[in-house]
Scaffold this motif. Structure first.
Motif, PDB file in Angstrom:
ATOM      1  N   THR A   1     -12.320  -2.924  18.860  1.00  0.00           N
ATOM      2  CA  THR A   1     -12.212  -3.919  17.609  1.00  0.00           C
ATOM      3  C   THR A   1     -13.114  -4.919  17.574  1.00  0.00           C
ATOM      4  O   THR A   1     -13.816  -5.187  18.439  1.00  0.00           O
ATOM      5  CB  THR A   1     -10.824  -4.248  17.283  1.00  0.00           C
ATOM      6  N   PHE A   2     -12.904  -5.791  16.462  1.00  0.00           N
ATOM      7  CA  PHE A   2     -13.775  -7.084  16.215  1.00  0.00           C
ATOM      8  C   PHE A   2     -13.155  -8.088  17.024  1.00  0.00           C
ATOM      9  O   PHE A   2     -11.794  -8.248  16.994  1.00  0.00           O
ATOM     10  CB  PHE A   2     -14.056  -7.367  15.046  1.00  0.00           C
ATOM     11  N   PRO A   3     -14.039  -8.720  17.638  1.00  0.00           N
ATOM     12  CA  PRO A   3     -15.426  -8.881  18.054  1.00  0.00           C
ATOM     13  C   PRO A   3     -15.810  -7.854  19.018  1.00  0.00           C
ATOM     14  O   PRO A   3     -15.218  -7.881  20.017  1.00  0.00           O
ATOM     15  CB  PRO A   3     -15.757 -10.086  18.327  1.00  0.00           C
ATOM     16  N   PRO A   4     -17.050  -6.806  18.943  1.00  0.00           N
ATOM     17  CA  PRO A   4     -17.350  -5.915  20.124  1.00  0.00           C
ATOM     18  C   PRO A   4     -17.744  -6.557  21.391  1.00  0.00           C
ATOM     19  O   PRO A   4     -17.734  -6.100  22.296  1.00  0.00           O
ATOM     20  CB  PRO A   4     -18.286  -5.151  19.040  1.00  0.00           C
ATOM     21  N   SER A   5     -18.528  -7.903  21.164  1.00  0.00           N
ATOM     22  CA  SER A   5     -19.091  -8.358  22.123  1.00  0.00           C
ATOM     23  C   SER A   5     -18.545  -9.799  22.469  1.00  0.00           C
ATOM     24  O   SER A   5     -18.082 -10.624  21.510  1.00  0.00           O
ATOM     25  CB  SER A   5     -20.566  -8.650  21.959  1.00  0.00           C
ATOM     26  N   GLY A   6     -18.494 -10.114  23.798  1.00  0.00           N
ATOM     27  CA  GLY A   6     -18.019 -11.436  24.231  1.00  0.00           C
ATOM     28  C   GLY A   6     -18.929 -12.690  24.127  1.00  0.00           C
ATOM     29  O   GLY A   6     -18.627 -13.783  24.208  1.00  0.00           O
ATOM     30  N   LEU A   7     -20.307 -12.105  23.815  1.00  0.00           N
ATOM     31  CA  LEU A   7     -21.276 -13.367  23.521  1.00  0.00           C
ATOM     32  C   LEU A   7     -21.686 -13.376  22.116  1.00  0.00           C
ATOM     33  O   LEU A   7     -21.471 -12.739  21.137  1.00  0.00           O
ATOM     34  CB  LEU A   7     -22.885 -12.796  23.918  1.00  0.00           C
ATOM     35  N   PRO A   8     -21.895 -14.587  21.555  1.00  0.00           N
ATOM     36  CA  PRO A   8     -21.919 -15.053  20.170  1.00  0.00           C
ATOM     37  C   PRO A   8     -23.331 -14.121  19.668  1.00  0.00           C
ATOM     38  O   PRO A   8     -24.126 -14.027  20.569  1.00  0.00           O
ATOM     39  CB  PRO A   8     -22.224 -16.554  19.993  1.00  0.00           C
TER      40      PRO A   8
END
Length: 781
Positions: A331-338
């Motif tokens: 789900t959103f957000p897919p990435s832990g980085l901005p």
């Protein structure tokens, strides 16, 4: 012939064996039809329907292989296993077609079926509702799609016909719908991906209002929203710090731009690993309580974005994971980085919570209550669809507390929104729970939540589509709906550098016209990305664009007594705010598919400007902003429904209905008409909704026919109105006698003004009569 109070159970043979068909009369005009293929239909406990069958007087007659059930509103005939419905005069309304149970052989639902039912549609029978569709259509004939909740489109599994009936399909899995093309007789198809039984409700109301009332009888009445929520709300994606937010709060007050709400969008919690922590953890929010208190000190309210997914670093994630209440899909957000695109090698680990679990809803509220105790006034429940990142069949197979996600997919918005609404009501009676949310399902009107149409583009095409989006949404019995004013995605207008959209004349014209439309939605909220939306960034006092934006907001506040009184009619008598023209002018067949005008309440005809009149509609990507004569005279074609005369709200000029006219359309306003035989209560200039006690109201009469209006007032918040603490003042105009009667006030509430002044104006007469009113009947000739 036999008169009885009953539930009919009919056993018929299907290709797979004995099939039980049941007909339950919930009211004389509402019938539940179920078919099972060996399952026990009584186990099908509805998430939506809260009503139980009444003791309905039914006359049963059986002969020649068919059985006829008659109430004082409906005749229901069962012949060869198919059901047909006629009104009390014998006019055929709808007939069932084919049905089917197709076994599912794989996955967690392999012991269930795909279930299908078809319903007859006549050649010129207009079909409305279905949900929130970005197709620009009012009449949904010819529509074919797989119904599954998403960002900008949602579905209620409900439709209604211009013939005065509706069908609610009580199934929560993704469902295929096919509506025959206009002008062709055919069958409307509903086929759900998972179901043990076929289960639907036929609702006869005689007209659209009756159908809506029937659906609300089945699934819940609409509670009153607080008065302040009908004011103006300012938002953007996003205020990165509390100082940014408070700058807007203070500047609006300094510039005397009326508003009631400031909205804090996402990421006030910090990093994606802290997604939806339901705490102010970002560096830019060091003193959140001080921020909230300051908003309240400025006589404003704060709304805060909350999601249905949680980052792995949050308290709710850990508790929900420990209890097994997180759904296993990306789900959103897919990435832990901005930043974007997301980094697959740093997945966020965020998961959507299982809103189908009562325990999970308890945990959700326990964490949200931290913000509630801080004084947050409104929940902006985003991603209630919920968001998938890469949806696939495996995602829909994940288990929930109520079965596979596929089997209950489309009811997710109802479950999560109702969870918050019910929990807040259980612990707080001092202020009404208020939620605005991105998605909905049938029955959600009972939470009072206001659904917005998702992240739509900033374009004229998108703006035009929001009118039929809102009208069809309303026709599914949910009255509270709006869109992001100016559209969410303004990036295309940044032709002269980042955030230059605010200086782009093309975007400015769109923003003004959308603001004028938003003044007549049930929530007036400016929001978007790609450009800030604060009004003071679009000029200054005395400049046409700025003045037009401010005037639209002030007009909204002028109409607050009218809007709030109508909110009572919605809550008490199942009325609707945004009304498709056919609801009031069904005899004018031209109104059956008018998708660019609407009635706001019973008196106002709103004709939004849906195309550019001052600048090119197609975005000029040269980066050169042309000079625009914002004071130029413009016109816009509008249709006035037949059968009544119409007053121009701005000039008082009177027009015959049944014609298209070239209405004046300066940048300062959109065409607005009042039907003859109307009374409008209009409030004073205020900076926020609760600034005064409305003891100085204008009563404007539009003569030509007798008229009436019920002025409703209460404390503006809390639930005391449910205990009878409110007042009503009936206003009546006798056109022949040219007499206005202000009736005796009924009821009372704490803080009610015991005496007041009404300023009475009859359109066409320049004289204003000042009336002192102390609660007793008084007449003015």
């Amino acid at each position: 012939m036999k008169k009885l109070f009953f539930m009919a159970v009919i056993a018929i043979f299907s290709s797979s064996g004995l099939l039980a068909q049941k007909i339950d009369f919930y009211t004389p005009g509402i019938v539940r039809v179920t078919r099972d293929n060996g399952e026990d239909a009584s186990k099908n406990v509805s998430l939506v329907v809260t009503a139980t069958p009444e003791n309905v007087a039914v006359v049963k007659k059986s002969e020649d292989g068919k059985t006829v059930y008659t109430t004082d509103q409906l005749t229901v005939t069962v012949e060869n296993g198919k059901v047909s419905f006629a009104d009390s005069k014998g006019n055929l309304l709808m007939t069932e077609g084919e049905y089917a149970f197709t076994p599912r052989h794989t996955g967690p639902d392999r012991n269930s079926y795909k279930v299908k039912q078809t319903f007859s549609v006549e050649p010129d029978e207009a079909i409305y509702g279905i949900g929130m569709l970005q197709n620009g259509k009012l009449n949904q004939r010819g529509e074919q799609r797989r119904m599954e909740q998403a960002n900008t489109e949602d579905y209620a599994h409900f439709y209604q016909s211009v013939k005065g009936y509706g069908v609610y399909w009580d199934n929560y899995s993704p469902t295929f719908i096919s509506v025959p093309e206009n002008g062709m007789a055919g069958e409307l198809v509903l086929e759900s991906e998972v179901g043990d039984i076929i289960d639907y409700y036929f609702i006869y109301g005689g007209d659209a209002d009756g159908v809506i009332a029937g659906m609300r009888h089945l699934s819940g009445k609409v509670p009153m929203a607080p008065l302040w929520t009908y004011g103006f709300h300012q938002s953007r994606e996003r205020y990165a710090t509390q100082s940014e937010l408070l700058e807007v709060v203070d500047k609006y007050r300094d510039l005397k731009i009326p508003y009631d709400g400031i909205v804090q969008d996402w990421e006030y919690w910090g990093s994606p690993f802290l997604w939806n922590a339901m705490e102010f953890l970002a560096e830019g929010f060091p003193e959140p309580q001080k921020m909230i208190d300051h908003v309240h000190d400025q006589n404003a309210h704060i709304s805060v974005s909350v999601w249905q997914s949680f980052g792995i670093g949050t308290k709710p994630y850990r508790e929900l994971a420990r209890k097994g209440h997180l759904l296993d899909f990306e789900t959103f957000p897919p990435s832990g980085l901005p930043g974007w695109p997301p980094r697959d090698d740093y997945p966020s680990g965020s998961r959507v919570y299982d809103a189908y679990s009562a325990e999970a809803r308890d945990i959700y509220w326990k964490n949200l209550s931290r913000l509630h105790r801080m004084g947050v006034d409104c929940w902006w429940m985003d991603s209630t669809d919920p968001d998938f990142y890469n949806e696939n069949d495996r995602d829909l197979d994940v288990p929930t507390a109520l079965g596979s996600l596929r089997s209950v997919r489309n009811a997710y918005p109802l479950m999560t929104v109702e969870g918050v609404y019910n929990h807040q009501r259980d612990v707080d009676s001092t202020k009404r729970a208020f939620i605005f949310t991105r998605s909905y399902f049938a029955g959600q009107q009972r939470t009072g939540a206001n659904t917005w149409s998702g992240d739509v583009a900033s374009s004229w095409d998108a703006m035009r589509k929001q009118i039929p989006v809102c009208l069809n949404f309303t026709l599914t019995a949910n009255p509270n709906v709006h869109s992001d004013i100016s559209g969410f995605l303004a990036h295309d207008y940044n032709t002269n550098g980042w955030a230059s959209a605010k200086d782009n004349p093309q975007f400015r014209e769109l923003y003004v016209r959308w603001m004028q439309l938003g003044a007549f939605m049930t929530m007036m909220r400016s929001h978007g990305t790609g450009a800030p939306r604060e009004i003071y960034l679009y000029g200054k006092k005395g400049e046409p664009v700025y003045d037009a934006l401010v005037d639209a907001v002030k007009l909204r506040y002028r109409f607050l007594p009218y809007i709030y009184s109508h909110a009572w009619q919605v809550s008490k008598n199942d009325d609707s705010f945004m009304r498709a023209l056919f609801m009031d002018f069904k005899n004018d067949k031209k109104t059956w598919d008018i998708n660019d005008e609407f009635m706001f309440g019973r008196n106002l005809l709103v004709c939004p400007i849906g195309r550019a009149l001052f600048t090119p509609e197609e975005i000029d990507r040269s980066g050169k902003f042309a000079e625009v004569d914002w004071n130029a005279a413009k016109t816009y074609d509008v249709y006035l429904p037949e059968g009544i005369r119409w007053y121009d709200f701005w000039t008082g000029e009177l027009f015959d209905g049944g014609q298209t006219i070239a209405a004046d359309a300066p940048i300062s306003r959109c065409p607005l008409y009042v039907k003859e035989g109307s009374i409008l209560p209009l409030g004073p200039d205020v900076q926020y909704a609760n600034e005064n006690k409305y003891d100085n109201i204008d009563i404007v009469v539009y003569p030509g026919k007798d008229a009436s209006f019920l002025l409703y007032e209460d404390e503006g918040d809390n639930y005391n109105y449910e205990k009878g603490k409110y007042s009503t003042i009936p206003l009546k105009w006798n056109d022949k006698a040219k007499r206005l009667t202000i009736g005796k006030r009924s009821g009372s509430f704490d803080g009610m003004p015991l005496s007041r002044k009404f300023n009475v104006k009859i359109v066409g007469d320049d004289k204003v009569r000042e009336i002192r009113y102390n609660g007793n009947q008084i007449s003015v000739k």
